[in-house]
Design a protein around this motif. Sequence first.
Motif, PDB file in Angstrom:
ATOM      1  N   LEU A   1      -0.881   5.141   6.501  1.00 46.56           N
ATOM      2  CA  LEU A   1      -0.172   6.406   6.701  1.00 46.56           C
ATOM      3  C   LEU A   1       0.982   6.531   5.707  1.00 46.56           C
ATOM      4  O   LEU A   1       1.232   7.609   5.153  1.00 46.56           O
ATOM      5  N   GLY A   2       1.680   5.404   5.466  1.00 51.94           N
ATOM      6  CA  GLY A   2       2.747   5.412   4.469  1.00 51.94           C
ATOM      7  C   GLY A   2       2.228   5.733   3.083  1.00 51.94           C
ATOM      8  O   GLY A   2       2.873   6.450   2.310  1.00 51.94           O
ATOM      9  N   MET A   3       1.041   5.222   2.759  1.00 54.41           N
ATOM     10  CA  MET A   3       0.425   5.508   1.461  1.00 54.41           C
ATOM     11  C   MET A   3       0.097   6.992   1.334  1.00 54.41           C
ATOM     12  O   MET A   3       0.360   7.619   0.298  1.00 54.41           O
ATOM     13  N   LEU A   4      -0.489   7.574   2.380  1.00 58.40           N
ATOM     14  CA  LEU A   4      -0.827   9.002   2.345  1.00 58.40           C
ATOM     15  C   LEU A   4       0.431   9.855   2.182  1.00 58.40           C
ATOM     16  O   LEU A   4       0.444  10.834   1.424  1.00 58.40           O
ATOM     17  N   LEU A   5       1.500   9.478   2.898  1.00 57.15           N
ATOM     18  CA  LEU A   5       2.761  10.208   2.759  1.00 57.15           C
ATOM     19  C   LEU A   5       3.281  10.083   1.330  1.00 57.15           C
ATOM     20  O   LEU A   5       3.765  11.071   0.739  1.00 57.15           O
ATOM     21  N   ASN A   6       3.173   8.894   0.762  1.00 53.12           N
ATOM     22  CA  ASN A   6       3.610   8.664  -0.622  1.00 53.12           C
ATOM     23  C   ASN A   6       2.864   9.584  -1.579  1.00 53.12           C
ATOM     24  O   ASN A   6       3.466  10.252  -2.423  1.00 53.12           O
ATOM     25  N   PHE A   7       1.539   9.631  -1.450  1.00 52.50           N
ATOM     26  CA  PHE A   7       0.739  10.497  -2.322  1.00 52.50           C
ATOM     27  C   PHE A   7       1.149  11.963  -2.190  1.00 52.50           C
ATOM     28  O   PHE A   7       1.313  12.672  -3.185  1.00 52.50           O
ATOM     29  N   VAL A   8       1.305  12.424  -0.956  1.00 55.50           N
ATOM     30  CA  VAL A   8       1.635  13.833  -0.719  1.00 55.50           C
ATOM     31  C   VAL A   8       3.005  14.172  -1.297  1.00 55.50           C
ATOM     32  O   VAL A   8       3.180  15.175  -2.012  1.00 55.50           O
ATOM     33  N   VAL A   9       4.004  13.339  -0.988  1.00 54.65           N
ATOM     34  CA  VAL A   9       5.358  13.583  -1.486  1.00 54.65           C
ATOM     35  C   VAL A   9       5.379  13.546  -3.013  1.00 54.65           C
ATOM     36  O   VAL A   9       5.994  14.396  -3.670  1.00 54.65           O
TER      37      VAL A   9
ATOM     38  N   ALA B   1       0.827  -1.209   0.000  1.00 54.65           N
ATOM     39  CA  ALA B   1       0.000   0.000   0.000  1.00 54.65           C
ATOM     40  C   ALA B   1       0.860   1.257   0.000  1.00 54.65           C
ATOM     41  O   ALA B   1       0.558   2.241  -0.679  1.00 54.65           O
ATOM     42  N   ALA B   2       1.944   1.231   0.757  1.00 53.37           N
ATOM     43  CA  ALA B   2       2.779   2.416   0.917  1.00 53.37           C
ATOM     44  C   ALA B   2       3.724   2.646  -0.252  1.00 53.37           C
ATOM     45  O   ALA B   2       4.248   3.754  -0.426  1.00 53.37           O
ATOM     46  N   SER B   3       3.950   1.620  -1.074  1.00 48.11           N
ATOM     47  CA  SER B   3       4.929   1.759  -2.150  1.00 48.11           C
ATOM     48  C   SER B   3       4.285   1.750  -3.538  1.00 48.11           C
ATOM     49  O   SER B   3       4.363   2.735  -4.274  1.00 48.11           O
ATOM     50  N   PHE B   4       3.628   0.644  -3.913  1.00 48.06           N
ATOM     51  CA  PHE B   4       3.126   0.479  -5.282  1.00 48.06           C
ATOM     52  C   PHE B   4       1.854   1.269  -5.581  1.00 48.06           C
ATOM     53  O   PHE B   4       1.742   1.889  -6.637  1.00 48.06           O
ATOM     54  N   PHE B   5       0.911   1.200  -4.680  1.00 48.62           N
ATOM     55  CA  PHE B   5      -0.429   1.703  -5.000  1.00 48.62           C
ATOM     56  C   PHE B   5      -0.418   3.162  -5.476  1.00 48.62           C
ATOM     57  O   PHE B   5      -0.988   3.471  -6.523  1.00 48.62           O
ATOM     58  N   PRO B   6       0.184   4.106  -4.739  1.00 49.33           N
ATOM     59  CA  PRO B   6       0.166   5.498  -5.220  1.00 49.33           C
ATOM     60  C   PRO B   6       0.853   5.664  -6.572  1.00 49.33           C
ATOM     61  O   PRO B   6       0.368   6.437  -7.429  1.00 49.33           O
TER      62      PRO B   6
ATOM     63  N   THR C   1       2.237  13.662 -12.985  1.00 50.67           N
ATOM     64  CA  THR C   1       3.180  13.022 -12.069  1.00 50.67           C
ATOM     65  C   THR C   1       4.432  12.600 -12.829  1.00 50.67           C
ATOM     66  O   THR C   1       4.356  11.936 -13.857  1.00 50.67           O
ATOM     67  N   ASN C   2       5.591  12.990 -12.303  1.00 51.55           N
ATOM     68  CA  ASN C   2       6.841  12.719 -13.017  1.00 51.55           C
ATOM     69  C   ASN C   2       7.709  11.720 -12.258  1.00 51.55           C
ATOM     70  O   ASN C   2       7.343  11.223 -11.187  1.00 51.55           O
ATOM     71  N   LYS C   3       8.880  11.442 -12.818  1.00 54.39           N
ATOM     72  CA  LYS C   3       9.742  10.403 -12.255  1.00 54.39           C
ATOM     73  C   LYS C   3      10.291  10.809 -10.879  1.00 54.39           C
ATOM     74  O   LYS C   3      10.411   9.974  -9.980  1.00 54.39           O
ATOM     75  N   GLU C   4      10.614  12.086 -10.702  1.00 58.02           N
ATOM     76  CA  GLU C   4      11.126  12.535  -9.406  1.00 58.02           C
ATOM     77  C   GLU C   4      10.076  12.338  -8.309  1.00 58.02           C
ATOM     78  O   GLU C   4      10.380  11.864  -7.209  1.00 58.02           O
ATOM     79  N   GLY C   5       8.835  12.694  -8.633  1.00 59.33           N
ATOM     80  CA  GLY C   5       7.772  12.514  -7.662  1.00 59.33           C
ATOM     81  C   GLY C   5       7.530  11.058  -7.336  1.00 59.33           C
ATOM     82  O   GLY C   5       7.353  10.689  -6.163  1.00 59.33           O
ATOM     83  N   ALA C   6       7.531  10.195  -8.358  1.00 60.44           N
ATOM     84  CA  ALA C   6       7.290   8.768  -8.132  1.00 60.44           C
ATOM     85  C   ALA C   6       8.376   8.149  -7.266  1.00 60.44           C
ATOM     86  O   ALA C   6       8.082   7.401  -6.317  1.00 60.44           O
ATOM     87  N   MET C   7       9.628   8.442  -7.571  1.00 64.07           N
ATOM     88  CA  MET C   7      10.720   7.846  -6.797  1.00 64.07           C
ATOM     89  C   MET C   7      10.724   8.337  -5.350  1.00 64.07           C
ATOM     90  O   MET C   7      10.870   7.547  -4.414  1.00 64.07           O
ATOM     91  N   CYS C   8      10.559   9.631  -5.168  1.00 67.73           N
ATOM     92  CA  CYS C   8      10.536  10.175  -3.802  1.00 67.73           C
ATOM     93  C   CYS C   8       9.340   9.632  -3.017  1.00 67.73           C
ATOM     94  O   CYS C   8       9.457   9.303  -1.833  1.00 67.73           O
ATOM     95  N   GLY C   9       8.199   9.521  -3.683  1.00 68.14           N
ATOM     96  CA  GLY C   9       7.005   9.010  -3.015  1.00 68.14           C
ATOM     97  C   GLY C   9       7.166   7.567  -2.589  1.00 68.14           C
ATOM     98  O   GLY C   9       6.852   7.199  -1.443  1.00 68.14           O
ATOM     99  N   MET C  10       7.644   6.708  -3.502  1.00 69.38           N
ATOM    100  CA  MET C  10       7.814   5.292  -3.164  1.00 69.38           C
ATOM    101  C   MET C  10       8.810   5.102  -2.026  1.00 69.38           C
ATOM    102  O   MET C  10       8.574   4.312  -1.097  1.00 69.38           O
ATOM    103  N   LEU C  11       9.922   5.802  -2.087  1.00 63.11           N
ATOM    104  CA  LEU C  11      10.937   5.658  -1.042  1.00 63.11           C
ATOM    105  C   LEU C  11      10.419   6.135   0.313  1.00 63.11           C
ATOM    106  O   LEU C  11      10.620   5.471   1.335  1.00 63.11           O
ATOM    107  N   SER C  12       9.755   7.280   0.335  1.00 65.64           N
ATOM    108  CA  SER C  12       9.256   7.801   1.609  1.00 65.64           C
ATOM    109  C   SER C  12       8.188   6.882   2.200  1.00 65.64           C
ATOM    110  O   SER C  12       8.178   6.613   3.407  1.00 65.64           O
ATOM    111  N   GLY C  13       7.302   6.367   1.345  1.00 63.73           N
ATOM    112  CA  GLY C  13       6.236   5.507   1.831  1.00 63.73           C
ATOM    113  C   GLY C  13       6.738   4.202   2.407  1.00 63.73           C
ATOM    114  O   GLY C  13       6.350   3.800   3.516  1.00 63.73           O
TER     115      GLY C  13
END
Length: 596
Positions: A559-567, A495-500, A511-523
């Motif tokens: 919570l990890g998923m929400l952080l991923n989406f926001v980041v 949920a925290a990595s793939f879904f967002p 949504t670009n590559k920088e956003g995707a990578m930062c989101g997955m890592l943070s989540g």
Amino acid sequence: MSILSWTWVFVGLTFSLYIGIAIWGRAATTGDFYVAEKTIHPIANGMATGADWMSAASFISMAGLISFMGRDGSMYLMGWTGGYVLLAMLLAPYLRKYGKFTVPEFIGDRYYSTGARVIALFCAIFVSFTYVAGQMRGVGVVFSRFLEVPVNTGVIIGMALVFFYATMGGMKGITYTQVAQYCVLITAYFIPAIFIAFMLTGNPVPQVAYGGTISPEGAELLGKASYQGQYLLDVLDGIQKDFGFGEYTAGKRAKVDVFFITVALMVGTAGLPHVIIRFFTVRKIRDARSSAGWALFFIALLYTTAPAVAAFARTNFLLTVNDKSYATEAPQWFKNWEATGLIAWMDKNQDGIMQYRPGPAFTGKPRFSGVSGDSGERLLVNRPTASDNEVYVDRDIMVLANPEIARLPNWVVALVAAGGLAAALSTAAGLLLVISASVSHDLLKGVLMPTLSERGELLWARASAAVAVVIAGLFGIFPPGFVAQVVAFAFGLAAASFFPAIIMGVFNRRTNKEGAMCGMLSGIFLTAGYIIYFKFINPAANVPENWWFSISPEGIGTLGMLLNFVVMWVVSRLTKEPPKEIQELVVNLRYPVVRD
């Protein structure tokens, strides 16, 4: 015949069937190995998806969790079934239309980045290994009890079987093996449920008997005539209160935690790579939707039965272990399971009567020091606690022990063992294939060795699967928790990595590559860190008072998923937008271009 003899018969027949299918469906190409050359019929794919989806957690552990948690256990039902609907309606058709083998491949192409693909494949491997730990644990539990071998030996036997048909058959062999495994597991789940439903209520339909009243024969079986005519759940509430557990139908967990766990399970389902890849095995997008519908039907058969199985098992268990007629000696089913170390009795007050009450019976899980004197009783090494409880029981045994507790025929008990093995092995095979594809197709072919031949890629895929089987076996021998709990962690990580990344990749062209990578890592770092801290670094602190916002490790994935989406959203807007062709790809993915 004895339970052991019947178990050998059923396990021997089913294992022979699985091996035969693997030989028949041997993969000859990478297309065969990864997606069965997209030749699977929607009904067969739906049944295979159902087996892939209904893991050891669904078959072995889910009803056990519900039987101990009562109403709070419904979060597993709501999360897993609701999540599959989310996957089938929101993601599967679009990913199938995109036409890539794996989720990391989709993320790498959509976010035009090798880095994003590498992050996604490591997330896939991490999630899959976390999930497969629960499956191998389930295999060990079944073998330990029903074939009377040590848990570790059972895990090794399961490893050998999965290694054979996963590495040889690939997705093609696994798919048809999973069709057979679904037939085995659903039959094994239904038959004891029908037996017990009829014995307690006179109604053979478990889903109806769950809300029905106790029959005269059921009251006699439960040992109290006053139960006749009462609703089953009312009787269970009363029994629970009599022994100090509180009402079965009353919620005890914080609502915020129940909500967060349910959401984590739902969105984690939609991000699980071993389920998503199944929609690539059919010919057309329409077939992907059709197979999703069939899979939901096949899944619902078990999931609508699970609450009834949980209630039946809890009622019979409470009355049996607290039955004073078993003075000085435990019932036979208890002795059978005690040999596995998954249930134990410590007679604290030396009255010779088992007392199952709230609280731990002794420190830690049961460990034994050998044989004591002439009695043949094993001495517990663990120290007793101050609670009145004298019985330790592992939640994972409830479904498997249920037929024995209810005194069903030996062949039914053995059939349940075969069903539990089918559930665990089917999902383990799917997960190992994802790990194999992540290494051979995404890491080697996609990043490190782009000129790798098809034959070489197939060889690396099989080698990766072999290594993954060994590592999965180690997780089964040294599990980080009981089956459904481990699986809940996997869903939280997904949920925290793939879904967002998948959702934003399909529905948001900005949504670009920088956003995707930062989101997955943070989540995934937030979720994994929270779980590791409370489960491994400081387990003594794993109590509601120390959780963030009353959210347990099982629910932190939300919570990890929400952080991923926001980041992902913030970083994407602070950095350069994706190339025009990528934005057009996203639009065309959902709105096909109409040609004259």
